[in-house]
Design a protein around this motif. Structure first.
Motif, mmCIF file in Angstrom:
data_model
loop_
_atom_site.group_PDB
_atom_site.id
_atom_site.type_symbol
_atom_site.label_atom_id
_atom_site.label_comp_id
_atom_site.label_asym_id
_atom_site.label_seq_id
_atom_site.Cartn_x
_atom_site.Cartn_y
_atom_site.Cartn_z
ATOM 1 N N VAL A 157 -9.758 6.040 -9.966
ATOM 2 C CA VAL A 157 -8.877 5.462 -8.938
ATOM 3 C C VAL A 157 -9.614 4.984 -7.691
ATOM 4 C CG1 VAL A 157 -6.894 6.816 -9.743
ATOM 5 C CG2 VAL A 157 -8.303 7.698 -7.855
ATOM 6 N N ASN A 212 -11.384 2.384 -6.766
ATOM 7 C CA ASN A 212 -11.145 1.011 -6.293
ATOM 8 C C ASN A 212 -9.749 0.856 -5.700
ATOM 9 O OD1 ASN A 212 -13.718 0.123 -6.964
ATOM 10 N ND2 ASN A 212 -13.107 -0.513 -9.018
ATOM 11 N N GLU A 213 -8.767 1.526 -6.279
ATOM 12 C CA GLU A 213 -7.405 1.453 -5.738
ATOM 13 C C GLU A 213 -7.320 2.176 -4.395
ATOM 14 O OE1 GLU A 213 -3.553 0.435 -5.003
ATOM 15 O OE2 GLU A 213 -4.943 -0.450 -6.448
ATOM 16 N N LYS A 255 -8.475 -0.336 -1.932
ATOM 17 C CA LYS A 255 -7.436 -1.366 -1.731
ATOM 18 C C LYS A 255 -6.266 -0.819 -0.915
ATOM 19 C CE LYS A 255 -8.173 -3.637 -6.155
ATOM 20 N NZ LYS A 255 -7.545 -3.835 -7.472
ATOM 21 N N LEU A 256 -5.810 0.361 -1.278
ATOM 22 C CA LEU A 256 -4.682 0.991 -0.584
ATOM 23 C C LEU A 256 -4.985 1.149 0.900
ATOM 24 C CD1 LEU A 256 -1.937 2.391 -1.504
ATOM 25 C CD2 LEU A 256 -3.212 4.525 -1.395
ATOM 26 N N VAL A 301 -4.332 0.955 -12.971
ATOM 27 C CA VAL A 301 -4.302 1.678 -11.693
ATOM 28 C C VAL A 301 -3.704 0.727 -10.664
ATOM 29 C CG1 VAL A 301 -5.658 2.873 -9.943
ATOM 30 C CG2 VAL A 301 -6.364 2.984 -12.343
ATOM 31 N N THR A 302 -2.532 1.076 -10.144
ATOM 32 C CA THR A 302 -1.815 0.213 -9.196
ATOM 33 C C THR A 302 -1.507 0.901 -7.866
ATOM 34 O OG1 THR A 302 0.337 0.924 -10.026
ATOM 35 C CG2 THR A 302 -0.670 -1.013 -11.103
ATOM 36 N N GLY A 303 -1.512 2.232 -7.860
ATOM 37 C CA GLY A 303 -1.119 2.974 -6.666
ATOM 38 C C GLY A 303 0.370 2.915 -6.387
ATOM 39 N N ARG A 308 2.253 3.719 -2.891
ATOM 40 C CA ARG A 308 2.656 2.509 -2.160
ATOM 41 C C ARG A 308 4.155 2.551 -1.852
ATOM 42 N NH1 ARG A 308 -0.984 -1.673 -1.867
ATOM 43 N NH2 ARG A 308 -2.934 -1.302 -2.998
#
Length: 185
Positions: free
Chosen positions: A55, A57-58, A61-62, A151-153, A157
Motif C-alpha cells: 500500500v 504508493n497509495e 497518493k492519499l 489498491v485504491t484507499g 478516502r
C-alpha cells in the motif's frame, strides 16, 4: 507473514498523546504539534512488512490528495529493531525518502505508543476528527498482497471525505489486516 487484524479502538476514543523522534527530520515531534483541526491520520507501519509495501504508493497518493484539504498524516513504527533490524530508525529514514513519504515517520522504541493505541498490525490505521476523537479505524481498502484487488484507499478516502464534510463516518468499518507488530520479549 502472520495475518493479524486490527483490534478496532472504540469510536470516540481520545487519541493518546505522544512525543516521538521523527526519523526523517531528526527532531522529536508531538501529537499536539502534528494534529490537524480537521482530521489526523495515524498509521502504524514498518519497513519490511509485505502488507505495508503493498500500500506504500497509495499512502503517498492519499497524503498528497488530503494534505491540501487540511488533513495531517503521521506514521509510527513500533517494531522491535533488535530482532527486526530492517526496521531500525536509520533504515526508516532511508525508506521514507525512497518511497517519498510526505509525512513524519516516527519511531516508538518503547512500544508504549502502540500499546496506548492498541495497535496490532502493520498497517494499522486510525483517523481522528478535529477534536482528536476516533472517527475511523480499519482498513485502507480491501486489497491485500496476492488477492488481485487494486489498491485504491477507498475506505479511508470515504471516511476522510465524510469527516471533512462534518458528517459521521457511515458504513461498516472493517479491520485492517497485516503483519503483527513485532513486540519485544
Amino acid at each position: 507473514m502472520a495475518r493479524t487484524p486490527s483490534n478496532m479502538m472504540p469510536l470516540g476514543t481520545q487519541a493518546p498523546y505522544f512525543t516521538l523522534p521523527d526519523t526523517v527530520s531528526g527532531t522529536s515531534l508531538s501529537l499536539s504539534a502534528l494534529a490537524s483541526e480537521k482530521a489526523t491520520v495515524i498509521m502504524f507501519i514498518c519497513n519490511h512488512c509485505p502488507f505495508v509495501k503493498h500500500v506504500d504508493n497509495e499512502l503517498v497518493k492519499l497524503t498528497k490528495d488530503y494534505n491540501s484539504k487540511g488533513v495531517s498524516f503521521i506514521a509510527i513504527s513500533s517494531n522491535d529493531v533488535r530482532n527486526y533490524p530492517q526496521d531500525s530508525p536509520e533504515l526508516m529514514k532511508a525508506e521514507a525518502e525512497e518511497v517519498g513519504y510526505g509525512f513524519p515517520y516516527l519511531y516508538d522504541e518503547t512500544q508504549e505508543v502502540a500499546k496506548a493505541y492498541d495497535a496490532a498490525c502493520t498497517p494499522d490505521f486510525y483517523i481522528f476528527d478535529g477534536n482528536l476523537k476516533c472517527a475511523y479505524r480499519g482498513q485502507l481498502d480491501d486489497s491485500r498482497p496476492g488477492n488481485g484487488k487494486p489498491v485504491t484507499g477507498k475506505d479511508m478516502r470515504k471516511a476522510l471525505d465524510e469527516i471533512l464534510m462534518g458528517t459521521p463516518v457511515s458504513g461498516t468499518q472493517i479491520p485492517s489486516l497485516g503483519c503483527n507488530i513485532k513486540w519485544k520479549a
